[in-house]
Design a protein around this motif. Structure first.
Motif, short mmCIF file in Angstrom:
data_model
loop_
_atom_site.label_atom_id
_atom_site.label_comp_id
_atom_site.label_asym_id
_atom_site.label_seq_id
_atom_site.Cartn_x
_atom_site.Cartn_y
_atom_site.Cartn_z
N ASN A 119 4.39 -1.61 27.91
CA ASN A 119 3.22 -1.42 28.45
C ASN A 119 2.24 -0.89 27.46
OD1 ASN A 119 1.35 1.33 29.58
ND2 ASN A 119 1.07 -0.45 30.88
N LEU A 120 1.07 -1.64 27.09
CA LEU A 120 -0.02 -1.20 26.52
C LEU A 120 -1.17 -0.37 27.41
CD1 LEU A 120 -0.67 -4.54 24.63
CD2 LEU A 120 1.17 -2.89 24.05
N THR A 121 -1.32 0.93 26.95
CA THR A 121 -2.52 1.60 27.88
C THR A 121 -3.54 1.93 26.76
OG1 THR A 121 -0.90 2.76 29.05
CG2 THR A 121 -2.87 3.54 29.31
N PHE A 122 -4.57 1.26 27.26
CA PHE A 122 -5.84 1.55 26.21
C PHE A 122 -6.64 2.67 26.98
CE2 PHE A 122 -4.65 -2.86 25.38
CZ PHE A 122 -4.65 -2.95 24.03
N ARG A 123 -7.16 3.74 25.98
CA ARG A 123 -7.98 4.76 26.40
C ARG A 123 -9.25 4.94 25.64
NH1 ARG A 123 -3.65 8.37 27.97
NH2 ARG A 123 -2.42 6.83 29.11
N LYS A 124 -10.24 5.68 25.98
CA LYS A 124 -11.11 6.30 24.95
C LYS A 124 -10.83 7.83 25.16
CE LYS A 124 -15.43 6.43 22.97
NZ LYS A 124 -14.83 6.91 21.84
N ALA A 125 -10.26 8.15 23.83
CA ALA A 125 -9.78 9.67 24.05
C ALA A 125 -10.70 10.71 23.70
CB ALA A 125 -8.45 9.65 23.16
N VAL A 138 -7.27 0.92 30.57
CA VAL A 138 -6.79 -0.48 30.83
C VAL A 138 -5.24 -0.86 30.30
CG1 VAL A 138 -6.90 -2.79 29.79
CG2 VAL A 138 -9.14 -1.60 30.15
N SER A 139 -4.48 -1.03 31.39
CA SER A 139 -3.12 -1.01 31.31
C SER A 139 -2.46 -2.43 31.19
CB SER A 139 -2.45 0.02 32.66
OG SER A 139 -1.20 -0.27 32.26
N VAL A 140 -1.88 -2.95 30.29
CA VAL A 140 -1.15 -4.25 30.18
C VAL A 140 0.55 -4.12 30.30
CG1 VAL A 140 -1.05 -5.99 28.66
CG2 VAL A 140 -3.04 -4.81 28.77
N ALA A 149 -12.04 -7.50 27.06
CA ALA A 149 -12.21 -8.63 28.17
C ALA A 149 -11.75 -8.15 29.37
CB ALA A 149 -11.57 -9.61 27.66
N ALA A 150 -10.49 -7.32 29.41
CA ALA A 150 -10.14 -6.91 30.80
C ALA A 150 -10.84 -5.94 31.48
CB ALA A 150 -8.72 -6.45 30.61
N ALA A 151 -11.55 -4.97 30.56
CA ALA A 151 -12.43 -3.95 31.03
C ALA A 151 -13.60 -4.53 31.55
CB ALA A 151 -12.60 -3.06 30.02
N ALA A 152 -14.13 -5.64 30.92
CA ALA A 152 -15.37 -6.19 31.34
C ALA A 152 -15.23 -7.07 32.64
CB ALA A 152 -15.97 -7.06 30.32
N SER A 153 -14.07 -7.54 32.93
CA SER A 153 -13.46 -8.48 34.09
C SER A 153 -13.40 -7.28 35.13
CB SER A 153 -12.32 -9.04 33.72
OG SER A 153 -12.07 -10.11 34.52
N GLY A 154 -12.86 -6.15 34.99
CA GLY A 154 -12.84 -5.29 35.69
C GLY A 154 -14.04 -4.32 36.35
N GLY A 155 -15.15 -4.87 35.65
CA GLY A 155 -16.49 -4.18 35.76
C GLY A 155 -16.73 -3.09 34.82
N ASP A 165 0.24 -8.93 33.49
CA ASP A 165 -0.45 -8.30 34.51
C ASP A 165 -1.47 -7.40 33.84
OD1 ASP A 165 0.23 -10.39 36.22
OD2 ASP A 165 1.40 -8.77 37.35
N VAL A 166 -2.66 -7.00 34.06
CA VAL A 166 -3.27 -6.13 33.47
C VAL A 166 -4.21 -5.28 34.82
CG1 VAL A 166 -5.46 -5.44 32.00
CG2 VAL A 166 -3.75 -7.42 31.48
#
Ligand code: MD6
Ligand code: FE
Length: 217
Positions: free
Chosen positions: A210-216, A148-150, A106-112, A178-179
């Motif tokens: 901090n949660l950091t989501f990636r596609k590794a 995406v960093s929460v 959802a955050a990624a989509a909101s960021g485009g 904050d994200v």
């Protein structure tokens, strides 16, 4: 009080800050899910406890880390890498909880960035004084997916640099919920965290999480 649709939309816009093309701060975006996030964190860290990794240069990182998802980010004297097993336990990392995946997408989509499919959630725990020096996230196999960093718990100051190490970073205060989303032209920007100040938060105690989501992969 209920807001009209228009006021609601205006409020939402006000909570979104575009730093530069490809980079957005979503203020308070994770707050509605805070209870489920911390419940999931309890399960993850029971299986894969926080630990202080050693950098390739031989230094103990001040930030404690763990991971969930198909891969985890690890560091040791041989270098930085993504690994499907937790070197401490020899077992796969805990799976990515639905609440994490849904939040990240959802955050990624909101960021485009539509269709974000993270395979790693790196979880960082900062105590007072812990910091992360300026770096680029470039251990991933490709850079087409965003980061995406929460931010959760006590606040911190995020350093948002340029595409070269020498570029002077701007300081972005990050609070609970904050994200930050950065990708596309901003994907390889330098970034870091200033030493965290002492504080206390009802959900995280003396820590910033901090949660950091990636596609590794
Ligand atoms: C943060 N963390 O804690 C940002 N990058 O807000 C990172 O940028 C990061 O913690 C690469 C490896 C570990 C990290
Ligand atoms: Fe990073």
């Amino acid at each position: 009080m209920t807001l009209s649709l228009f006021e609601d939309a205006a409020l939402y816009q006000a909570q979104r800050e575009e730093l530069c093309p490809g980079a957005t701060v979503l203020r308070g975006f994770a707050a509605p899910n805070e209870a489920a996030i911390f419940e999931a964190l309890g399960y993850i860290t029971a299986q894969a406890p926080f630990r202080h990794l050693i950098t390739p240069g031989g230094f103990r990182m001040s930030v404690a880390m763990t991971n969930c998802g198909s891969y985890g980010w690890v560091s040791d004297l041989t270098g930085y890498r993504y690994d499907a097993t937790d070197p401490e336990s020899g077992k796969p990392w805990p799976g990515m909880p639905d609440v994490f995946m849904n939040l990240a997408q959802a955050a990624a989509a909101s960021g485009g960035f539509d269709d974000f499919e993270p395979d790693v959630c790196l979880i960082n725990r900062y105590e007072a004084g812990a910091r992360l020096s300026l770096h680029q996230d470039k251990n991933e196999r490709g850079f087409s997916a965003p980061i995406v960093s929460v931010s959760l718990g006590i606040p911190a100051v995020f350093l948002w640099g340029g595409s070269q190490r020498k570029d002077k970073p701007v300081r972005i205060p990050l609070a609970h919920g904050d994200v930050m989303v950065w990708g596309g032209p901003a994907r390889l920007r330098y970034h870091g965290i200033l030493p965290v100040k002492e504080g206390c938060h009802p959900l995280s105690g003396a820590h910033r999480i901090n949660l950091t989501f990636r596609k590794a992969v």
